[in-house]
Design an enzyme around this catalytic site. Sequence first.
Site, mmCIF file in Angstrom:
data_model
loop_
_atom_site.group_PDB
_atom_site.id
_atom_site.type_symbol
_atom_site.label_atom_id
_atom_site.label_comp_id
_atom_site.label_asym_id
_atom_site.label_seq_id
_atom_site.Cartn_x
_atom_site.Cartn_y
_atom_site.Cartn_z
ATOM 1 N N GLY A 9 0.819 -1.196 0.030
ATOM 2 C CA GLY A 9 -0.011 0.005 0.081
ATOM 3 C C GLY A 9 0.978 1.225 -0.052
ATOM 4 O O GLY A 9 2.019 1.201 -0.530
ATOM 5 N N HIS B 12 3.693 1.664 -8.143
ATOM 6 C CA HIS B 12 2.825 0.783 -7.867
ATOM 7 C C HIS B 12 2.000 0.780 -9.103
ATOM 8 O O HIS B 12 1.328 -0.167 -9.443
ATOM 9 C CB HIS B 12 2.013 0.908 -6.703
ATOM 10 C CG HIS B 12 2.499 0.816 -5.319
ATOM 11 N ND1 HIS B 12 2.953 1.895 -4.504
ATOM 12 C CD2 HIS B 12 3.184 -0.352 -4.664
ATOM 13 C CE1 HIS B 12 3.741 1.139 -3.714
ATOM 14 N NE2 HIS B 12 3.636 0.071 -3.529
ATOM 15 N N ARG C 287 8.589 4.575 1.565
ATOM 16 C CA ARG C 287 9.235 5.070 2.585
ATOM 17 C C ARG C 287 10.070 6.427 2.265
ATOM 18 O O ARG C 287 10.375 7.208 3.118
ATOM 19 C CB ARG C 287 10.565 4.265 2.847
ATOM 20 C CG ARG C 287 9.867 2.736 3.742
ATOM 21 C CD ARG C 287 11.178 1.974 4.090
ATOM 22 N NE ARG C 287 10.713 0.937 5.066
ATOM 23 C CZ ARG C 287 10.610 -0.415 4.450
ATOM 24 N NH1 ARG C 287 10.847 -0.606 3.240
ATOM 25 N NH2 ARG C 287 9.874 -1.246 5.431
HETATM 26 P P1 AMP Z 1 5.591 -2.400 -1.758
HETATM 27 O O1 AMP Z 1 4.274 -1.849 -1.608
HETATM 28 O O2 AMP Z 1 6.881 -1.299 -1.559
HETATM 29 O O3 AMP Z 1 5.931 -3.737 -1.158
HETATM 30 O O4 AMP Z 1 6.075 -2.620 -3.280
HETATM 31 C C1 AMP Z 1 4.983 -3.516 -4.071
HETATM 32 C C2 AMP Z 1 5.426 -3.765 -5.439
HETATM 33 O O5 AMP Z 1 5.642 -2.507 -6.010
HETATM 34 C C3 AMP Z 1 6.889 -4.776 -5.255
HETATM 35 O O6 AMP Z 1 6.733 -5.365 -6.323
HETATM 36 C C4 AMP Z 1 7.873 -3.265 -5.477
HETATM 37 O O7 AMP Z 1 9.018 -3.964 -6.336
HETATM 38 C C5 AMP Z 1 7.081 -2.595 -6.392
HETATM 39 N N1 AMP Z 1 7.615 -1.235 -6.598
HETATM 40 C C6 AMP Z 1 7.932 -0.658 -5.424
HETATM 41 N N2 AMP Z 1 8.492 0.635 -5.708
HETATM 42 C C7 AMP Z 1 8.563 0.543 -7.228
HETATM 43 C C8 AMP Z 1 9.137 1.510 -8.209
HETATM 44 N N3 AMP Z 1 9.823 2.521 -7.762
HETATM 45 N N4 AMP Z 1 9.038 1.099 -9.423
HETATM 46 C C9 AMP Z 1 8.548 -0.097 -9.646
HETATM 47 N N5 AMP Z 1 7.900 -0.929 -8.896
HETATM 48 C C10 AMP Z 1 8.079 -0.541 -7.660
#
Ligand code: AMP
Length: 282
Positions: free
Chosen positions: A31, A37, A187
């Site tokens: 989220g 995302h 973050r």
């Molecule tokens: P998270 O919510 O941070 O656990 O991320 C969920 C998904 O989004 C994971 O597959 C991450 O690698 C991807 N993700 C997070 N940040 C980025 C970004 N800047 N570019 C592409 N994918 C991302």
Amino acid sequence: MRIIRTITAMRRVISKLRLRRNSIGFVPTMGFFHPGHVSLMKASVNRNDVTIVSLFVNPTQFGPKEDLARYPRNLKHDIQVAEAAGVDFIFAPSVAEMYPEKQLAYVDVGQIADILCGATRQGHFRGVATVVSKLLNIIQPDVMYLGQKDAQQVEVIKRMIKDLNFHVKITVCPTARERDGLAMSSRNSFLSPTERAIAPRLYQALCFAREMVADGQRDASQIIFRIKKLISDGTNVSIVYVSCVGLDRFLPVRRIEGKVLVAVAVKIGNTRLIDNIVVKAK
Ligand code: AMP
């Protein structure tokens, strides 16, 4: 778009979709959505009949001293963003729904979970692999979309899927970046203005590493030295690691030959940031 809170309700939806032979794209997330995302959501929406996004801040992937309690959350905003991206279902279970009692069975992916981020975040990838396997068993998607920003996570999940015979394809989407190159991350919202001004140094240093390789540098230790210096000079950023690793098992390389992943993790104040690029020696 529907928000689904329970595993039973999610399974009911999946059964119906399967009867209709709908292809299911799945985007697992924690989220606090940003355009990174959204790029995963849109990739799925473009290529599948139905897109399901899970939104679950998974406690088993956070260490006792990590930022689980203060991890940013904003469900209202996330619902709007996902709806605008064309998502069909958000699966947002509670912790009690996903872990009704103490979890005894875990997915352990071996050595790849203990290097790079795993070396300082003990149990992190075990928690990731475990929750992703639970989500895959619940949702049974055709394709799962992951971000290259978390390159080691991609590798851990690919390995788990291969070794445990999960029936799902993986599509990896490129890292979405701010205008100044900073990799988008939930973050980043923790960064103070001063910290935010320093944060683009990660990507700048990675780009410099790419130029070093293009100019003929093949010694990984030289590249690592320059990256560390570029990031930390004149700042109080603490380097967690800078590493040049092979793309297959993520083991450190001494020389840059073929394609190599250059990965960095730092702490700026209390915020841990990661980034990576692939460099190629011609
Ligand atoms: P998270 O919510 O941070 O656990 O991320 C969920 C998904 O989004 C994971 O597959 C991450 O690698 C991807 N993700 C997070 N940040 C980025 C970004 N800047 N570019 C592409 N994918 C991302």
